[in-house]
Structures are given as structure tokens and as C-alpha cells.
Design a protein around this motif. Sequence first.
Motif, short mmCIF file in Angstrom:
data_model
loop_
_atom_site.label_atom_id
_atom_site.label_comp_id
_atom_site.label_asym_id
_atom_site.label_seq_id
_atom_site.Cartn_x
_atom_site.Cartn_y
_atom_site.Cartn_z
N GLN A 191 -31.80 -23.76 -68.36
CA GLN A 191 -32.25 -25.09 -68.22
C GLN A 191 -31.62 -26.14 -69.35
O GLN A 191 -31.53 -27.04 -69.22
N ILE A 192 -31.33 -25.35 -70.32
CA ILE A 192 -30.70 -26.30 -71.53
C ILE A 192 -29.26 -26.79 -71.15
O ILE A 192 -29.13 -28.12 -71.11
N MET A 193 -28.54 -25.84 -70.43
CA MET A 193 -27.29 -26.38 -69.90
C MET A 193 -27.50 -27.32 -68.83
O MET A 193 -26.52 -28.35 -68.60
N ALA A 194 -28.41 -27.07 -68.01
CA ALA A 194 -28.68 -28.23 -66.69
C ALA A 194 -29.05 -29.35 -67.36
O ALA A 194 -28.55 -30.55 -66.62
N ARG A 195 -29.73 -29.54 -68.39
CA ARG A 195 -30.04 -30.83 -68.87
C ARG A 195 -28.80 -31.44 -69.36
O ARG A 195 -28.64 -32.62 -69.39
N ALA A 196 -28.12 -30.75 -70.41
CA ALA A 196 -26.88 -31.32 -70.72
C ALA A 196 -25.88 -31.71 -69.64
O ALA A 196 -25.20 -32.63 -69.90
N SER A 197 -25.74 -31.15 -68.71
CA SER A 197 -24.93 -31.32 -67.56
C SER A 197 -25.40 -32.77 -66.96
O SER A 197 -24.43 -33.68 -66.75
N ARG A 198 -26.53 -33.06 -66.83
CA ARG A 198 -27.05 -34.22 -66.14
C ARG A 198 -26.87 -35.51 -67.02
O ARG A 198 -26.70 -36.48 -66.71
N PRO A 231 -45.39 -26.36 -66.23
CA PRO A 231 -45.58 -27.53 -65.42
C PRO A 231 -45.07 -28.90 -66.69
O PRO A 231 -44.64 -29.86 -65.99
N ILE A 232 -45.60 -28.52 -67.83
CA ILE A 232 -45.36 -29.74 -68.76
C ILE A 232 -43.87 -29.63 -69.21
O ILE A 232 -43.06 -30.83 -69.25
N SER A 233 -43.51 -28.83 -69.55
CA SER A 233 -41.83 -28.54 -69.89
C SER A 233 -40.93 -28.93 -68.79
O SER A 233 -39.74 -29.59 -69.03
N SER A 234 -41.34 -28.73 -67.66
CA SER A 234 -40.73 -28.85 -66.32
C SER A 234 -40.26 -30.39 -66.45
O SER A 234 -39.71 -31.12 -66.01
N ILE A 235 -41.53 -31.31 -66.74
CA ILE A 235 -41.41 -32.79 -66.73
C ILE A 235 -40.37 -33.19 -67.84
O ILE A 235 -39.58 -33.93 -67.65
N THR A 236 -40.73 -32.77 -69.17
CA THR A 236 -40.19 -33.28 -70.50
C THR A 236 -38.90 -32.67 -70.33
O THR A 236 -37.92 -33.46 -71.05
N VAL A 237 -38.25 -31.58 -70.13
CA VAL A 237 -37.04 -31.02 -70.11
C VAL A 237 -36.29 -31.21 -68.91
O VAL A 237 -35.26 -31.81 -68.71
N GLY A 238 -36.90 -31.13 -67.73
CA GLY A 238 -36.39 -31.01 -66.25
C GLY A 238 -35.91 -29.81 -66.11
O GLY A 238 -35.62 -29.05 -66.86
N THR A 239 -35.68 -29.56 -64.69
CA THR A 239 -35.11 -28.14 -64.27
C THR A 239 -33.95 -28.18 -63.54
O THR A 239 -33.41 -29.43 -62.98
N LEU A 240 -33.41 -27.04 -63.36
CA LEU A 240 -31.79 -27.14 -62.71
C LEU A 240 -31.98 -27.45 -61.27
O LEU A 240 -32.93 -26.99 -60.77
N SER A 241 -30.93 -28.19 -61.03
CA SER A 241 -31.20 -28.65 -59.57
C SER A 241 -29.70 -28.92 -59.16
O SER A 241 -28.67 -29.00 -59.85
N SER A 242 -29.55 -29.40 -57.72
CA SER A 242 -28.16 -29.55 -57.16
C SER A 242 -27.76 -30.83 -57.77
O SER A 242 -26.32 -31.11 -57.50
N ALA A 243 -28.41 -31.72 -58.22
CA ALA A 243 -27.88 -32.86 -58.74
C ALA A 243 -27.37 -32.77 -60.03
O ALA A 243 -26.54 -33.87 -60.75
N ASP A 244 -27.29 -31.71 -60.72
CA ASP A 244 -26.81 -31.60 -62.12
C ASP A 244 -25.32 -31.51 -62.24
O ASP A 244 -24.78 -31.51 -63.40
N ALA A 245 -24.51 -30.97 -61.39
CA ALA A 245 -23.07 -30.88 -61.33
C ALA A 245 -22.49 -31.00 -60.06
O ALA A 245 -23.17 -31.35 -59.03
N GLN A 246 -21.20 -30.86 -59.87
CA GLN A 246 -20.47 -30.92 -58.60
C GLN A 246 -20.88 -29.96 -57.70
O GLN A 246 -21.22 -30.11 -56.54
#
Length: 303
Positions: free
Chosen positions: A137-144, A169-184
Motif C-alpha cells: 500500500q505504501i508503494m502504491a501510494r508512492a507510485s500514484r 475503512p479509515i486508512s483506506s481513505i486517508t492512505v488509498g489502496t492499490l489499484s490499476s490506476a497506480d502504474a502502467q
Amino acid sequence: MLVKTLFVVLSLIALGSCDSRIRYRFFREATYVDDYTHANFHTILTNPNFVQTRQTVIFHYGAGQTLATPQIHDVVTAYAVNRQFNFIVIYYDNINTISSGEANALAEGVTVNLLEIFDRGYNSGLMNLLGFSLGAQIMARASRQVQSRSNRRHIISRLTGLDPWNLGPISSITVGTLSSADAQWVESIHTESSNRGDHGSRGHIAFFVNGGISQPMCTQTLPTARWDCSHNFALSVWAESVRAASPVFPSLQCDSWSQFQAGQCNSNQVANLGRTSINTSIRGSYFLSTNMQAPWSRNQAQP
């Protein structure tokens, strides 16, 4: 005098923005490493053993882990002996540094360092960010954040989430979660239920190992021990794929584990989980069974 004062102020601001907790270990050979801090990471580009035309893998492990954690050591060793990559591990001196509450700050530090090397000429299209658990999740946030702050001049090529952590539920909003939008191209590997993992954190392709809820070889008496065993199995599977000379872990596109087990997906598309997977056009959910002991990969995709 005013110019000098302004320079000092800006320098202090820059120093203050450095996250001294973040460390980078570059494995130039299997047993030889060069360490970098957040402040000097950009100088890795001048390291004669860092090949700027080669893919770089940066690995971030999860909370409560260190470089000596057996499953982490397994992944590190697998990459360190593979000279196809520039391999780097993000590590911390304090085992308690990684937490959901610190995820945004740690991702911020990684983002800054990535933008520094990209702006100095390293191609973001050669970068693979690899994270396990909360590290995913940390790397996903950095990537986006790299995308947004560079106005999409720099987009990470590959983001790999190994059983991404269930942030709640709370950190999913404040941190964000890994998704297909995060990298190529984003891939997620799931080995545990919501006790540890987050099945909602999915990339372009999501692999569900032995159903992705629990692992059959994890038979510990205590529930928390079983959860940790299943969660960590994502690391073991990935390490085996890094060591493999050819694609492993054949998997079937399927809508559910029950359909997979019933053989209803046997004629569907096959994809391979792991480092050797290079078909970035594949999409969807894929299921696979493993052996009950290492080597974990089976020869066939069918159940």
C-alpha cells in the motif's frame, strides 16, 4: 546578504523534508551491498554497478518485519543473485517504523526519492515497485504520487502488490489502496482473507493463490498464526518465481474459487503468476492451486 540568507533557509527546508528513517540497500552483487539514505539516494545513479539501462526493482516489506525475517530474506536472496535487475530494498533501523499511521509519511519519502532519480534521467518505464502487505500500500501510494506530481511525465512501469494489507475503512481513505490506476501495469497476489489481506486492492490482474482466503499448508492452532502463515505465503510464491528460469504458477481466468475447483474454467485463458510474467495485456481475476510443499508451482493450470 539577502540572497545568502534565502539560500540558508531553503537548505534548511530541504534538510527538514528528508525522512531520516528511510534506508535503501542496493545489492550490487549477492553478498555486496551499498547503503543509501533518503538524503543521498539520488547518488545511486553514479554508482558504477547501477546499470541505467536495466530494470530496477525496489522492494518494501511489511510491518513487523526486517531484512532478517525468513520470508523477506528469501525474496531478497532470490533477487540478489539474479543479475538481470538493479535490486534495492527499503529498510528501517526501527522495526516499529512501518505502521498504517506512518504510511503516508513513508510513501512521501519514497515519492521524493523516485522523482529525484527520474528527473535526473532514469527512465520510470524501467521501474518495478514491489511491496508486501502494508509495504504494498505504501508503494502504491508512492507510485500514484509520482504520476500526479510529475503531471504524468513519470509513470511507474510495473507495480506488484504481494497480499496488500487490509488498511481498514479509515486508512483506506486517508492512505488509498492499490489499484490499476497506480502504474502502467499493476498486479496483485492474494493469499489471505480480510484478517490480513485486502481483496479489494486489485491491479489489472489479480491472482488468488489456493483461493486467496487461507493456505492449506497453514495448520497452526492459533488463528493469528494461521493468518500470518497464509499472508506470508505470498512472499514464498514470489521468491520461487524470481528464482525460476521460465514462467511458473500457471493460473486460470475465473470468476470464483468454487468455479475453478469444479473445473468450470479449464478452457479459459492461462496466465502465469510471478516475476517471469511478461504479458501485460492480460486482465481480470486468475486462480491457481499450489503444491503442499516447495517447489510450490504446479505444472498445470487446471485444478
